[in-house]
Write a protein that holds these residues in place. Structure first.
Motif, PDB file in Angstrom:
ATOM      1  N   ASP A  76      -5.662   6.567  -2.931  1.00  0.00           N
ATOM      2  CA  ASP A  76      -5.874   5.122  -3.011  1.00  0.00           C
ATOM      3  C   ASP A  76      -5.446   4.442  -1.707  1.00  0.00           C
ATOM      4  O   ASP A  76      -6.121   3.525  -1.226  1.00  0.00           O
ATOM      5  CB  ASP A  76      -5.092   4.522  -4.189  1.00  0.00           C
ATOM      6  N   ALA A  77      -4.343   4.897  -1.139  1.00  0.00           N
ATOM      7  CA  ALA A  77      -3.853   4.310   0.123  1.00  0.00           C
ATOM      8  C   ALA A  77      -4.872   4.549   1.231  1.00  0.00           C
ATOM      9  O   ALA A  77      -5.145   3.662   2.056  1.00  0.00           O
ATOM     10  CB  ALA A  77      -2.498   4.913   0.496  1.00  0.00           C
ATOM     11  N   TRP A  78      -5.471   5.721   1.230  1.00  0.00           N
ATOM     12  CA  TRP A  78      -6.490   6.044   2.240  1.00  0.00           C
ATOM     13  C   TRP A  78      -7.672   5.088   2.115  1.00  0.00           C
ATOM     14  O   TRP A  78      -8.148   4.524   3.103  1.00  0.00           O
ATOM     15  CB  TRP A  78      -6.947   7.498   2.082  1.00  0.00           C
ATOM     16  N   LEU A  79      -8.130   4.877   0.880  1.00  0.00           N
ATOM     17  CA  LEU A  79      -9.286   4.009   0.643  1.00  0.00           C
ATOM     18  C   LEU A  79      -8.975   2.560   1.064  1.00  0.00           C
ATOM     19  O   LEU A  79      -9.814   1.884   1.661  1.00  0.00           O
ATOM     20  CB  LEU A  79      -9.679   4.071  -0.835  1.00  0.00           C
ATOM     21  N   VAL A 112       0.827  -1.203   0.000  1.00  0.00           N
ATOM     22  CA  VAL A 112       0.000   0.000   0.000  1.00  0.00           C
ATOM     23  C   VAL A 112       0.868   1.262   0.000  1.00  0.00           C
ATOM     24  O   VAL A 112       0.429   2.317  -0.463  1.00  0.00           O
ATOM     25  CB  VAL A 112      -0.984  -0.038   1.206  1.00  0.00           C
ATOM     26  N   ALA A 113       2.100   1.137   0.469  1.00  0.00           N
ATOM     27  CA  ALA A 113       3.004   2.295   0.526  1.00  0.00           C
ATOM     28  C   ALA A 113       3.327   2.821  -0.866  1.00  0.00           C
ATOM     29  O   ALA A 113       3.734   3.979  -1.017  1.00  0.00           O
ATOM     30  CB  ALA A 113       4.286   1.909   1.257  1.00  0.00           C
ATOM     31  N   ASP A 114       3.131   1.989  -1.894  1.00  0.00           N
ATOM     32  CA  ASP A 114       3.435   2.417  -3.268  1.00  0.00           C
ATOM     33  C   ASP A 114       2.249   3.095  -3.972  1.00  0.00           C
ATOM     34  O   ASP A 114       2.373   3.515  -5.117  1.00  0.00           O
ATOM     35  CB  ASP A 114       3.879   1.213  -4.107  1.00  0.00           C
ATOM     36  N   GLY A 166     -14.029  -6.360   3.916  1.00  0.00           N
ATOM     37  CA  GLY A 166     -14.437  -4.956   3.956  1.00  0.00           C
ATOM     38  C   GLY A 166     -14.295  -4.343   2.570  1.00  0.00           C
ATOM     39  O   GLY A 166     -13.312  -4.597   1.873  1.00  0.00           O
ATOM     40  N   ALA A 167     -15.283  -3.557   2.172  1.00  0.00           N
ATOM     41  CA  ALA A 167     -15.224  -2.873   0.876  1.00  0.00           C
ATOM     42  C   ALA A 167     -15.619  -1.420   1.117  1.00  0.00           C
ATOM     43  O   ALA A 167     -16.583  -1.144   1.839  1.00  0.00           O
ATOM     44  CB  ALA A 167     -16.181  -3.533  -0.113  1.00  0.00           C
ATOM     45  N   VAL A 168     -14.854  -0.506   0.544  1.00  0.00           N
ATOM     46  CA  VAL A 168     -15.163   0.923   0.703  1.00  0.00           C
ATOM     47  C   VAL A 168     -15.093   1.582  -0.660  1.00  0.00           C
ATOM     48  O   VAL A 168     -14.120   1.402  -1.396  1.00  0.00           O
ATOM     49  CB  VAL A 168     -14.200   1.609   1.705  1.00  0.00           C
ATOM     50  N   ALA A 169     -16.150   2.328  -0.980  1.00  0.00           N
ATOM     51  CA  ALA A 169     -16.237   2.971  -2.298  1.00  0.00           C
ATOM     52  C   ALA A 169     -16.121   4.476  -2.185  1.00  0.00           C
ATOM     53  O   ALA A 169     -16.634   5.086  -1.238  1.00  0.00           O
ATOM     54  CB  ALA A 169     -17.571   2.628  -2.948  1.00  0.00           C
ATOM     55  N   LYS A 170     -15.458   5.046  -3.186  1.00  0.00           N
ATOM     56  CA  LYS A 170     -15.509   6.503  -3.364  1.00  0.00           C
ATOM     57  C   LYS A 170     -16.419   6.741  -4.565  1.00  0.00           C
ATOM     58  O   LYS A 170     -16.176   6.232  -5.658  1.00  0.00           O
ATOM     59  CB  LYS A 170     -14.128   7.081  -3.609  1.00  0.00           C
ATOM     60  N   ILE A 217     -13.575   1.159  -5.808  1.00  0.00           N
ATOM     61  CA  ILE A 217     -13.868   0.360  -4.602  1.00  0.00           C
ATOM     62  C   ILE A 217     -12.584  -0.311  -4.145  1.00  0.00           C
ATOM     63  O   ILE A 217     -11.918  -1.004  -4.930  1.00  0.00           O
ATOM     64  CB  ILE A 217     -14.923  -0.738  -4.869  1.00  0.00           C
ATOM     65  N   ALA A 218     -12.230  -0.120  -2.886  1.00  0.00           N
ATOM     66  CA  ALA A 218     -11.117  -0.865  -2.274  1.00  0.00           C
ATOM     67  C   ALA A 218     -11.717  -2.047  -1.511  1.00  0.00           C
ATOM     68  O   ALA A 218     -12.705  -1.888  -0.788  1.00  0.00           O
ATOM     69  CB  ALA A 218     -10.321   0.032  -1.329  1.00  0.00           C
ATOM     70  N   ILE A 219     -11.127  -3.220  -1.704  1.00  0.00           N
ATOM     71  CA  ILE A 219     -11.615  -4.435  -1.046  1.00  0.00           C
ATOM     72  C   ILE A 219     -10.460  -5.068  -0.281  1.00  0.00           C
ATOM     73  O   ILE A 219      -9.370  -5.269  -0.836  1.00  0.00           O
ATOM     74  CB  ILE A 219     -12.166  -5.441  -2.086  1.00  0.00           C
ATOM     75  N   SER A 220     -10.714  -5.360   0.993  1.00  0.00           N
ATOM     76  CA  SER A 220      -9.688  -6.031   1.790  1.00  0.00           C
ATOM     77  C   SER A 220     -10.364  -7.072   2.685  1.00  0.00           C
ATOM     78  O   SER A 220     -11.584  -7.219   2.664  1.00  0.00           O
ATOM     79  CB  SER A 220      -8.902  -5.009   2.619  1.00  0.00           C
ATOM     80  N   TYR A 221      -9.575  -7.795   3.447  1.00  0.00           N
ATOM     81  CA  TYR A 221     -10.162  -8.832   4.297  1.00  0.00           C
ATOM     82  C   TYR A 221      -9.218  -9.132   5.451  1.00  0.00           C
ATOM     83  O   TYR A 221      -7.998  -8.886   5.375  1.00  0.00           O
ATOM     84  CB  TYR A 221     -10.416 -10.117   3.482  1.00  0.00           C
TER      85      TYR A 221
END
Ligand code: THU
Length: 161
Positions: free
Chosen positions: A23-26, A16-18, A47-51, A94-98
């Motif tokens: 995008d890193a915030w999302l 994420v540092a790159d 978790g999914a977060v959309a802008k 949309i950023a998706i993580s888990y």
């Protein structure tokens, strides 16, 4: 007979540092919102977060059920919320993580087949591609410019005509 070729390309970042700041915030928001998942059966918190195009931020998490098929993925919870709160507003990213509390969370996951179908419908509905940022809690990050690239030869409204 002729052969058709389907090409798919996506961006791969080491971490994420790159990413750029937005995008890193999302991604970090998606990682944090995994805490709101209800996944007592799989222990796999998504978790999914959309802008949105209007600047609003909307989140979704997976919500499971003792009757397993009733459970719903984070992505479709998000799409339902976004469409209900902000009808006809496009989703930019949309950023998706888990957080896999029973295992590792160090590689990107990609939306399931049912969610791909739902993402493609949303893109068609608002006539704008949805950019996806996929990651775990750490490790590599994938960026896909259009959700529909994940579903070649998809079935859509045009087929019902
Ligand atoms: N899940 C999601 O929410 N999104 C995905 O992209 C993959 C899978 C959920 C469904 C289920 O609650 C758990 O993760 C394990 O499959």
């Amino acid at each position: 007979m002729k052969k058709e070729e389907y090409r798919f390309s996506y961006e791969v970042y080491d971490s994420v540092a790159d990413l750029n700041e937005q995008d890193a915030w999302l991604v970090n928001e998606a990682r944090e919102v995994t805490a709101a998942a209800y996944a007592p059966y799989s222990n796999f918190n998504v978790g999914a977060v959309a802008k949105l195009a209007n600047g609003e931020i909307v989140a979704g998490t997976n919500q499971e059920n003792a009757s397993y098929p009733v459970g719903i993925c984070a992505e479709r919870v998000l799409l339902g919320s976004a469409a209900s709160l902000y009808p006809n507003i496009a989703i930019d990213t949309i950023a998706i993580s888990y957080d896999n509390t029973a295992g590792v969370s160090n590689h990107p996951i990609s939306p399931c087949g049912m969610c791909r179908q739902a993402l493609v419908e949303y893109e068609e509905r608002v006539k704008q591609p949805i950019r996806l940022i996929l990651s775990g809690l750490d490790g590599k990050v994938f960026i896909i410019a259009n959700a529909n690239a994940l579903l070649p030869l998809s079935f859509g409204s045009v087929d019902l005509k």
